[in-house]
Design a protein around this motif. Structure first.
Motif, PDB file in Angstrom:
ATOM      1  N   PRO A 123       0.829  -1.208   0.000  1.00  0.00           N
ATOM      2  CA  PRO A 123       0.000   0.000   0.000  1.00  0.00           C
ATOM      3  C   PRO A 123       0.864   1.259   0.000  1.00  0.00           C
ATOM      4  N   ASP A 124       0.247   2.380  -0.363  1.00  0.00           N
ATOM      5  CA  ASP A 124       0.933   3.659  -0.229  1.00  0.00           C
ATOM      6  C   ASP A 124       1.120   3.956   1.253  1.00  0.00           C
ATOM      7  N   PRO A 125       2.328   4.292   1.688  1.00  0.00           N
ATOM      8  CA  PRO A 125       2.537   4.566   3.119  1.00  0.00           C
ATOM      9  C   PRO A 125       1.811   5.827   3.555  1.00  0.00           C
ATOM     10  N   GLY A 126       1.227   5.785   4.761  1.00  0.00           N
ATOM     11  CA  GLY A 126       0.554   6.947   5.325  1.00  0.00           C
ATOM     12  C   GLY A 126       1.543   7.937   5.914  1.00  0.00           C
ATOM     13  N   GLU A 186       6.990   9.472   7.799  1.00  0.00           N
ATOM     14  CA  GLU A 186       7.926  10.077   8.754  1.00  0.00           C
ATOM     15  C   GLU A 186       9.008   9.072   9.151  1.00  0.00           C
ATOM     16  N   GLU A 187       8.617   7.828   9.381  1.00  0.00           N
ATOM     17  CA  GLU A 187       9.595   6.796   9.728  1.00  0.00           C
ATOM     18  C   GLU A 187      10.575   6.571   8.581  1.00  0.00           C
ATOM     19  N   ILE A 227       5.568  16.608   4.143  1.00  0.00           N
ATOM     20  CA  ILE A 227       4.961  15.279   4.067  1.00  0.00           C
ATOM     21  C   ILE A 227       3.456  15.388   3.852  1.00  0.00           C
ATOM     22  N   GLU A 228       2.816  16.324   4.527  1.00  0.00           N
ATOM     23  CA  GLU A 228       1.370  16.516   4.357  1.00  0.00           C
ATOM     24  C   GLU A 228       1.049  16.945   2.929  1.00  0.00           C
ATOM     25  N   PHE A 245       2.898  16.395   0.293  1.00  0.00           N
ATOM     26  CA  PHE A 245       3.202  15.240  -0.556  1.00  0.00           C
ATOM     27  C   PHE A 245       2.035  14.253  -0.562  1.00  0.00           C
ATOM     28  N   THR A 246       1.471  13.969   0.611  1.00  0.00           N
ATOM     29  CA  THR A 246       0.381  12.999   0.716  1.00  0.00           C
ATOM     30  C   THR A 246      -0.827  13.440  -0.099  1.00  0.00           C
ATOM     31  N   VAL A 247      -1.161  14.725  -0.032  1.00  0.00           N
ATOM     32  CA  VAL A 247      -2.306  15.249  -0.785  1.00  0.00           C
ATOM     33  C   VAL A 247      -2.067  15.104  -2.285  1.00  0.00           C
ATOM     34  N   HIS A 248      -0.893  15.516  -2.748  1.00  0.00           N
ATOM     35  CA  HIS A 248      -0.605  15.441  -4.179  1.00  0.00           C
ATOM     36  C   HIS A 248      -0.495  13.988  -4.649  1.00  0.00           C
TER      37      HIS A 248
END
Length: 351
Positions: A268-271, A276-277, A302-303, A305-308
């Motif tokens: 899966p795509d990492p959350g 962060e890890e 990171i936030e 990046f996650t949205v995009h």
């Protein structure tokens, strides 16, 4: 700590300025990211940390215990290829044998290559022709098919491919690891073509099988090295089934008979927490000190990046590149840099 351009304290350097101005000889260039630094061993691979969830680890172990191919699927950048290198590194299986698949790949490409043209050219070398043409001379039997030394001669023109080498060799009494990368790009028949070899663990090389009995044992070259293995009657038979990792981006379905023989793992795509890890693991050691000092901006990156990623697809490597630029004092969220470093992978993204 970010480097600064000579004569411009506090400003991130422009290594290349596009003005013809030369970078000072006595000023070193900034270090690349840890995973892009030269490996300690010539020809080796820079070791990168690899983090996946406990459930995914159990699936990998199931495939290892069953010695079945591990079919790894997931979006680009989820670590499918890196998984193979991580397994080989932790278990001491030696250098990973890689078969990158494309639409023109055939099973024979992975099994062996026979340089018939090279052998023909050597047989027609000018020196050999002159000697054979001399009055009263007969052709050297070693240059004729079936000659006394023909087994060694033919073997010099046969090199096992990545799959052939994985079957024929071991690494310090352990199986080899073969990575079949992006099998979903192959011709539709290739997965089924693989079934027999992966099930039986053997295949035959016709160019060697038809040699006379006096040349039954032939040493041949292996993938990625100068080492040779000796084959009997042209048969490659594994003493230990290799561990095979097959990656797929999910561009098409595989035949049921092929899937039945694989252990399947979906990455899966990492959350955000896993990201962060991953960032901390890749910037461990001295690189982590500067990261902690700017962790608030790293978390914001990171936030973003996650949205995009969820909108258009981004690879985790792209996040790591952006974090490294942030460490260097570069703002990767500037539009022109985001277009270059954090450009979405799907739908022609970039906005």
């Amino acid at each position: 700590m970010s480097a600064t351009a000579p004569g411009a304290p506090g400003r991130p350097e422009r290594l290349f300025r596009g003005t013809g101005e030369h970078w000072p000889d006595d000023v070193p260039l900034p270090q690349p990211p840890p995973w892009r630094r030269a490996p300690a061993v010539p020809g080796g691979r820079t070791r990168r940390p690899y983090l996946i969830g406990a459930e995914q680890v159990e699936v990998v172990n199931a495939a290892l215990r069953l010695r079945r191919p591990l079919l790894v699927t997931g979006n680009p950048g989820t670590g499918k290829t890196s998984l193979a290198h991580a397994v080989a590194d932790e278990l001491g299986l030696g250098p990973v044998l890689v078969w990158p698949v494309n639409t023109r790949s055939t099973l024979t490409d992975a099994l062996y290559r026979y340089d018939a043209i090279g052998r023909l050219r050597e047989g027609r070398a000018p020196g050999a022709k002159a000697e054979e043409a001399a009055p009263g001379n007969q052709a050297d039997p070693r240059n004729q098919a079936g000659g006394a030394d023909d087994g060694d001669t033919v073997g010099s023109y046969v090199r096992l491919g990545p799959l052939g080498t994985a079957l024929a060799t071991r690494h310090q009494d352990r199986p080899r690891l073969l990575l079949i990368d992006e099998l979903d790009k192959s011709d539709v028949d290739l997965p089924n073509d693989l079934l027999h070899v992966l099930e039986e663990g053997e295949f035959s090389i016709p160019e060697l099988a038809r040699l006379p009995e006096s040349q039954a044992r032939v040493p041949v070259l292996t993938e990625g090295s100068r080492e040779r293995v000796t084959l009997h009657r042209g048969v490659v038979r594994c003493a230990d089934f290799p561990f095979v990792v097959i990656t797929s981006n999910g561009e098409r379905e595989f035949p049921p008979a092929f899937l039945r023989r694989c252990v399947r793992l979906e990455l899966p795509d990492p959350g955000p927490r896993k990201l962060e890890e991953i960032v901390r693991a890749h910037f461990a050691g001295p690189d982590l000190a500067g990261l902690d000092a700017d962790w608030t901006r790293v978390k914001a990156l990171i936030e973003t990046f996650t949205v995009h990623r969820d909108l258009g697809g981004l690879a985790t490597d792209q996040l790591l590149h952006a974090v490294h630029l942030l460490q260097q004092g570069i703002q990767p969220d500037a539009r022109h840099l985001r277009e270059a470093v954090l450009r979405e992978l799907r739908d022609g993204g970039g906005r």
